[in-house]
Structure formats: C-alpha cells, structure tokens
Design a protein around this motif. Structure first.
Motif, PDB file in Angstrom:
ATOM      1  N   ALA A 261      29.219 -23.823 -75.380  1.00 20.37           N
ATOM      2  CA  ALA A 261      29.356 -22.404 -75.762  1.00 20.37           C
ATOM      3  C   ALA A 261      28.010 -21.692 -75.598  1.00 20.37           C
ATOM      4  CB  ALA A 261      29.850 -22.293 -77.201  1.00 20.37           C
ATOM      5  N   VAL A 262      26.928 -22.364 -75.969  1.00 18.40           N
ATOM      6  CA  VAL A 262      25.585 -21.786 -75.834  1.00 18.40           C
ATOM      7  C   VAL A 262      25.297 -21.495 -74.361  1.00 18.40           C
ATOM      8  CG1 VAL A 262      23.108 -22.308 -76.075  1.00 18.40           C
ATOM      9  CG2 VAL A 262      24.704 -22.918 -77.917  1.00 18.40           C
ATOM     10  N   LYS A 263      25.643 -22.459 -73.501  1.00 14.65           N
ATOM     11  CA  LYS A 263      25.410 -22.317 -72.061  1.00 14.65           C
ATOM     12  C   LYS A 263      26.216 -21.113 -71.523  1.00 14.65           C
ATOM     13  CE  LYS A 263      25.304 -25.416 -68.020  1.00 14.65           C
ATOM     14  NZ  LYS A 263      26.310 -25.029 -67.075  1.00 14.65           N
ATOM     15  N   TYR A 264      27.454 -21.006 -71.984  1.00 19.90           N
ATOM     16  CA  TYR A 264      28.312 -19.896 -71.545  1.00 19.90           C
ATOM     17  C   TYR A 264      27.677 -18.555 -71.937  1.00 19.90           C
ATOM     18  CZ  TYR A 264      32.447 -16.989 -70.863  1.00 19.90           C
ATOM     19  OH  TYR A 264      33.315 -16.007 -70.427  1.00 19.90           O
ATOM     20  N   LEU A 265      27.274 -18.448 -73.202  1.00 18.20           N
ATOM     21  CA  LEU A 265      26.705 -17.176 -73.674  1.00 18.20           C
ATOM     22  C   LEU A 265      25.463 -16.815 -72.860  1.00 18.20           C
ATOM     23  CD1 LEU A 265      27.035 -17.688 -77.547  1.00 18.20           C
ATOM     24  CD2 LEU A 265      28.328 -16.075 -76.146  1.00 18.20           C
ATOM     25  N   LYS A 266      24.664 -17.834 -72.561  1.00 17.38           N
ATOM     26  CA  LYS A 266      23.416 -17.592 -71.822  1.00 17.38           C
ATOM     27  C   LYS A 266      23.735 -17.177 -70.373  1.00 17.38           C
ATOM     28  CE  LYS A 266      18.821 -18.580 -71.069  1.00 17.38           C
ATOM     29  NZ  LYS A 266      18.732 -17.795 -69.859  1.00 17.38           N
ATOM     30  N   GLN A 268      26.754 -16.539 -68.679  1.00 17.13           N
ATOM     31  CA  GLN A 268      27.770 -15.524 -68.343  1.00 17.13           C
ATOM     32  C   GLN A 268      27.454 -14.150 -68.927  1.00 17.13           C
ATOM     33  OE1 GLN A 268      30.268 -16.375 -66.227  1.00 17.13           O
ATOM     34  NE2 GLN A 268      29.267 -18.367 -66.180  1.00 17.13           N
ATOM     35  N   LEU A 269      26.634 -14.142 -69.986  1.00 12.48           N
ATOM     36  CA  LEU A 269      26.404 -12.848 -70.639  1.00 12.48           C
ATOM     37  C   LEU A 269      24.920 -12.467 -70.669  1.00 12.48           C
ATOM     38  CD1 LEU A 269      29.040 -13.599 -73.354  1.00 12.48           C
ATOM     39  CD2 LEU A 269      29.208 -11.699 -71.777  1.00 12.48           C
ATOM     40  N   ILE A 270      24.104 -13.229 -71.355  1.00  8.50           N
ATOM     41  CA  ILE A 270      22.702 -12.822 -71.562  1.00  8.50           C
ATOM     42  C   ILE A 270      21.975 -12.657 -70.220  1.00  8.50           C
ATOM     43  CG2 ILE A 270      20.468 -13.541 -72.541  1.00  8.50           C
ATOM     44  CD1 ILE A 270      22.084 -14.803 -74.854  1.00  8.50           C
ATOM     45  N   ASP A 271      22.111 -13.626 -69.328  1.00  6.03           N
ATOM     46  CA  ASP A 271      21.406 -13.539 -68.040  1.00  6.03           C
ATOM     47  C   ASP A 271      21.886 -12.356 -67.203  1.00  6.03           C
ATOM     48  OD1 ASP A 271      19.994 -15.701 -68.771  1.00  6.03           O
ATOM     49  OD2 ASP A 271      20.962 -17.127 -67.405  1.00  6.03           O
ATOM     50  N   GLN A 272      23.044 -11.834 -67.526  1.00  4.08           N
ATOM     51  CA  GLN A 272      23.564 -10.670 -66.787  1.00  4.08           C
ATOM     52  C   GLN A 272      23.410  -9.385 -67.600  1.00  4.08           C
ATOM     53  OE1 GLN A 272      27.400 -11.486 -64.938  1.00  4.08           O
ATOM     54  NE2 GLN A 272      27.022 -13.664 -65.228  1.00  4.08           N
ATOM     55  N   ASN A 273      22.557  -9.472 -68.614  1.00  4.26           N
ATOM     56  CA  ASN A 273      22.291  -8.329 -69.507  1.00  4.26           C
ATOM     57  C   ASN A 273      23.559  -7.756 -70.153  1.00  4.26           C
ATOM     58  OD1 ASN A 273      20.343  -6.772 -70.774  1.00  4.26           O
ATOM     59  ND2 ASN A 273      20.709  -5.047 -69.403  1.00  4.26           N
ATOM     60  N   LYS A 274      24.540  -8.616 -70.354  1.00  2.00           N
ATOM     61  CA  LYS A 274      25.748  -8.190 -71.086  1.00  2.00           C
ATOM     62  C   LYS A 274      25.531  -8.613 -72.539  1.00  2.00           C
ATOM     63  CE  LYS A 274      28.854  -8.767 -67.134  1.00  2.00           C
ATOM     64  NZ  LYS A 274      29.963  -9.557 -66.577  1.00  2.00           N
ATOM     65  N   LEU A 275      24.895  -7.724 -73.310  1.00  2.11           N
ATOM     66  CA  LEU A 275      24.463  -8.134 -74.654  1.00  2.11           C
ATOM     67  C   LEU A 275      25.367  -7.601 -75.759  1.00  2.11           C
ATOM     68  CD1 LEU A 275      20.605  -7.741 -74.213  1.00  2.11           C
ATOM     69  CD2 LEU A 275      22.009  -9.767 -73.864  1.00  2.11           C
ATOM     70  N   GLY A 276      26.513  -7.044 -75.350  1.00  2.98           N
ATOM     71  CA  GLY A 276      27.445  -6.558 -76.363  1.00  2.98           C
ATOM     72  C   GLY A 276      27.547  -5.048 -76.358  1.00  2.98           C
ATOM     73  N   ALA A 277      28.200  -4.510 -77.388  1.00  5.74           N
ATOM     74  CA  ALA A 277      28.489  -3.068 -77.451  1.00  5.74           C
ATOM     75  C   ALA A 277      27.229  -2.224 -77.263  1.00  5.74           C
ATOM     76  CB  ALA A 277      29.154  -2.742 -78.779  1.00  5.74           C
ATOM     77  N   ALA A 278      26.109  -2.668 -77.816  1.00 10.51           N
ATOM     78  CA  ALA A 278      24.876  -1.870 -77.766  1.00 10.51           C
ATOM     79  C   ALA A 278      24.391  -1.640 -76.335  1.00 10.51           C
ATOM     80  CB  ALA A 278      23.782  -2.550 -78.589  1.00 10.51           C
TER      81      ALA A 278
END
Ligand code: NAD
Length: 298
Positions: A261-266, A268-278
């Motif tokens: 799950a940590v790898k996925y978050l990193k 698929q999301l964080i590395d692509q600057n998809k950091l959530g609603a903000a």
C-alpha cells in the motif's frame, strides 16, 4: 469555576482555529507563540477565518469585530498565562518540545490555571508529571476546521480531577463544540480509533488488488448511506499524511500488504503530485470529485 480567560499556546494549523473559535464565543483569548513574526502570520490567518465564518456560520461583521476585540497576542509566556483560567496547548506533536513547554509553564502559570493538550497521537499521562499539576491537566482535542467539524474530545488521565474534567466539557460546549467525554485514555481518541482501521482496511483491499478505489468507495457508500468512502476521505486527509501513517504502521507490523500500500501511494499518487483534494487530484479529481455526482452510485 467558569472560565473567562483562555490562552492558546501555538498558533499553527489548529491553534489559530481554537483561538478564533473561543474568541468568537466571547472568551478573552491570548495567543502565544515562540516569536512575534509567527504571531504576525497568525493574525493574517484570522482574516481568512473571517471569510470562512461568514460563509459557513453566517457570522455578522459585528460578531467578527467583537471576536478581534477578544483576541490579543504575545510571545512572552509569563505574560500569556498570568491570568489564564485555561491554557490550551497546540504546539508541535514532538514529545520533547511538549515536555519542555510544560516544565517551563508549570512555574509561570498561576495555581488556578487548567492545562489542556490538543495532542492527536500522544496521551495526557505522558505529560502529567511535567505540568506540575496533574489533577488540572487533560486532553481537549479538536478536529481540523473546528467551526464546521465541531467535535471536542475530552480525555483525562487517571489523575485528572473529575471536577476539572466537567469544567472543560462545559467550556467545550460554551465555544460551540459538541463535547465527547471519554471515560479513559485511548490512543487516537474515539474518532481516530474508528477512522484508522477503516482507512487501513480500504488500503489493504487496494494493495491486494481485490478491487479499485472507486468500487470500494461505492460499496461502502451504497450500503451505509455515507456520503464518502475511504478513498474520498483519504483525499481530504491528504496523501502525504496517509503515506506517513501507513509507512509507520507497515514498519511496526512488518506487514507485506501494508508495504505494498505504501508503494502504491508513493508511485501512483505522490510521485505524480496527486496529493489529494488540496492539489486538485488524488484518488479523485477536484473540485467536483466523481463521488459527489449522483450517477456515481448507479
Ligand atoms: P503546527 O506545526 O501547524 O503549529 C505548531 C505551532 O506551535 C507553530 O505555530 C509553532 O511556531 C508553535 N510552537 C513551536 N514550538 C513552540 C513552543 N515551544 N511553544 C509555543 N509554541 C510553539 O501544528 P498543528 O497541526 O497546529 O498541531 C498542533 C497540535 O495540535 C499537535 O499536538 C497536533 O497533534 C494537534 N492536532 C493537529 C491537528 C491537525 O489537523 N493539524 C488536528 C488535531 C490536533
């Protein structure tokens, strides 16, 4: 004792909200922080709070003017607490910083002052000794955007005086909160004790490739009638925070699924600057995330 004078220590994300909320409800509030420069930043955030209070609570100009009249600022701790009935601490979530703060405060605050910590993850019993007044110490925990998410969790430690506990429950009501009294110490209080396993379960389903985030959310939303599922909530919390919490829990439990799950978050999301609603994107795209569209549940 009915409180009148409140000191809020720390004017960061939560501190300035607590100070504004108490001042709005008629308390004399002194905001304390480590320097005048930091306090200047807090003052500019109060202007932003006015906008939010106008929009969300229909606050009038007169109410907001009175709120500002009720607020004062100092970077001198002795001055900040010299007549405080209640001191609410909202300084960084670092045990050493909190201990040092309470040891200093113990010698400066008058006998009457009750101390309350807004800690999210620590327990009041960890600091009770350093306050020098364990009977007058407890946790008073607010949620971010306190004027909207107006829950206050009140949690004593084994030596908190029940009378003080009740006074703080009354104070929480008096500043517009719905008080949630806890009978005993619990890491994460009520809210995070419920939320953390829920989010963890969602992430594990994703990491095991059982289903995709939107399907998991839809299932939860249709069956429970909730307006949002675990991944919509994660976008609000912020993906960086989710990553840090999941990483800590993966390391503590050595769970392969959580590491996935940590790898996925990193990746698929964080590395692509998809950091959530903000940042406008996370598991959903904002400002109109798909889960708010009525067709989402069809
Ligand atoms: P923050 O980092 O935004 O703010 C901390 C403030 O404390 C800063 O203004 C900093 O200058 C000040 N500070 C640092 N050292 C200090 C000291 N020795 N004395 C006085 N002030 C000092 O932190 P935050 O997010 O507002 O969190 C503060 C507390 O509230 C933490 O215990 C946290 O767990 C809790 N909390 C945070 C949230 C949240 O959503 N951010 C929610 C509930 C509870």
């Amino acid at each position: 004792m009915t409180y009148k004078n409140v000191t809020v220590a720390g004017s960061g994300v939560l501190g300035y909200q607590i100070a504004f909320q108490a001042a709005y409800h008629g308390f004399n509030v002194i905001v304390y922080d480590i320097s005048d420069e930091v306090l200047e930043q807090a003052k500019s955030k109060f202007n932003w709070m006015c906008k939010a209070f106008r929009k969300d609570l229909r606050a009038t100009q007169e109410q907001l003017d009175t709120t500002f009249d009720n607020l004062s600022y100092t970077s001198d701790l002795a001055e900040a607490v010299k007549d405080a009935d209640l001191m609410i601490e909202a300084i960084p979530e670092i045990p050493e910083i909190k201990v040092e703060f309470y040891e200093k405060l113990a010698n400066l605050a008058p006998e009457k002052t009750v101390f309350a910590t807004n800690t999210s993850t620590l327990l009041p019993s960890q600091f009770a000794e350093s306050t020098g007044r364990p009977a007058q110490f407890l946790a008073l925990h607010f949620a971010n955007k306190i004027w909207m998410h107006n829950v206050a969790e009140i949690m004593g430690h084994p030596r908190t005086d029940p009378k003080v506990f009740d006074e703080v429950v009354a104070f929480a009501t008096n500043i517009g909160m719905v008080p949630m009294p806890l009978y005993k110490e619990q890491p994460g209080y009520i809210m995070n004790s419920l939320l953390a396993p829920f989010i963890d379960a969602g992430l594990q389903l994703l990491a095991k490739e059982v289903a995709d985030p939107h399907t998991i959310d839809k299932t939860w939303m249709i069956v429970t009638g909730a307006p949002v599922g675990p991944f919509g909530i994660l976008d609000t919390i912020g993906i960086n925070t989710a990553y840090n919490i999941t990483k800590m829990s993966a390391e503590r439990t050595q769970s392969p699924v959580r590491f996935k799950a940590v790898k996925y978050l990193k990746e698929q999301l964080i590395d692509q600057n998809k950091l959530g609603a903000a940042t406008g994107e996370g598991f959903y795209s904002y400002p109109n995330p798909a889960y708010m569209n009525p067709d989402f549940l069809k």
